[in-house]
Write an enzyme that holds these catalytic residues in place. Structure first.
Site, short mmCIF file in Angstrom:
data_model
loop_
_atom_site.label_atom_id
_atom_site.label_comp_id
_atom_site.label_asym_id
_atom_site.label_seq_id
_atom_site.Cartn_x
_atom_site.Cartn_y
_atom_site.Cartn_z
N ASP A 90 -10.29 -0.09 -0.59
CA ASP A 90 -10.56 0.71 -1.24
C ASP A 90 -12.13 0.68 -1.05
OD1 ASP A 90 -11.67 -0.95 -1.89
OD2 ASP A 90 -10.76 -1.28 -4.60
N TYR A 92 -16.22 0.72 -1.36
CA TYR A 92 -16.96 0.03 -1.99
C TYR A 92 -17.44 0.64 -2.78
CZ TYR A 92 -18.44 -1.69 2.95
OH TYR A 92 -17.89 -1.66 4.47
N PHE A 103 -14.68 0.63 5.47
CA PHE A 103 -16.52 -0.09 6.54
C PHE A 103 -17.49 0.71 6.35
CE2 PHE A 103 -12.16 -1.65 7.54
CZ PHE A 103 -11.97 -2.77 6.79
N HIS A 212 -8.53 -9.89 8.42
CA HIS A 212 -9.77 -9.18 7.47
C HIS A 212 -11.25 -9.67 8.13
CE1 HIS A 212 -11.86 -6.76 4.60
NE2 HIS A 212 -10.71 -6.60 4.64
#
Length: 247
Positions: A90, A92, A103, A212
């Site tokens: 989701d 930031y 990202f 991740h």
């Protein structure tokens, strides 16, 4: 898509990013995505997303990214241009960070730790110097769809919109890309992203999986070499490689 024009209707003017003049008719979504996803935009669940967001904003909640950037990834990278899909979770949730691309953060905003990890891997994998900013628009302009599974989030409340319907929408995005396109690269980082693998036809596309890049993964992401693997695959398929370097 008549109801889309009312996504932010009835929102008080004091929410300057989400007022009655910020509607789906002036939030930019590139036309090829409107065509590919027209059935989704007309589904009841999408209307439910609209209602939820309007109610939350009317109640004084701060939602990220700003309305005009919710579909930024789609507007920047048309369907026919997509070569690589980088799937995030989701947006930031801190002020000023979310820009509608997984990202990525705007220039002038501190680079998040996960992105710093990605930059270190890029340096090792494809020799890219570490950038002093976190804006990944250059990737998007070259055909990298920076897709979050959820397209909105409440301020300072990570994962707050994971159950409002966005995943139904973005699952459809992955499924339709898999069906309609060939020879795409899907980068699935972390267990959440890996669970989306079933939506992608691995006989038509390259699926790359890794830990991740979050610091919580204790460096497990390093050595994945997804950037060089993606370019090797694109080159093999006769497509232009991605210039990953941001400096």
């Amino acid at each position: 898509m008549p109801f889309m024009d009312t996504l932010f209707a009835s929102v008080p003017n004091r929410y300057n990013l989400y007022n009655p003049y910020v509607t789906m008719s002036n939030i930019k979504i590139e036309n090829s995505w409107k065509t590919l996803l027209k059935d989704e935009f007309n589904q009841p669940y999408f209307q439910s997303i609209s209602t939820f967001l309007r109610n939350e904003i009317a109640a004084g909640k701060v939602i990220y990214p700003p309305g005009k950037l919710i579909f930024n990834a789609f507007d920047t990278t048309p369907v026919a241009d997509v070569k690589v899909v980088v799937l995030g979770q989701d947006p930031y949730h801190n002020p000023g960070q979310a820009m509608g691309m997984s990202f990525s953060v705007p220039r002038g905003v501190r680079t998040p730790q996960s992105l710093k990890t990605i930059y270190k891997e890029m340096l090792d994998d494809v020799g890219c110097p570490i950038a002093d900013h976190g804006d990944l628009t250059k990737w998007a302009d070259q055909g990298v769809l920076l897709l979050n599974a959820m397209l909105t989030v409440e301020k300072n409340n990570a994962g707050s919109h994971k159950n409002i319907g966005w995943q139904t929408f973005t699952d459809a995005v992955l499924r339709r890309l898999s069906e309609e396109r060939e020879n795409l690269v899907f980068m699935l980082w972390g267990n959440f992203a890996k669970k989306k693998k079933h939506l992608i036809d691995g006989s038509k596309h390259l699926i790359l999986e890794a830990a991740h890049p979050s610091p919580l993964a204790r460096g497990a992401y390093y050595g994945s070499k997804h950037f060089s693997q993606a370019n090797a695959y694109l080159k093999e398929k006769g497509r232009e490689e991605i210039d990953w370097c941001l400096v």
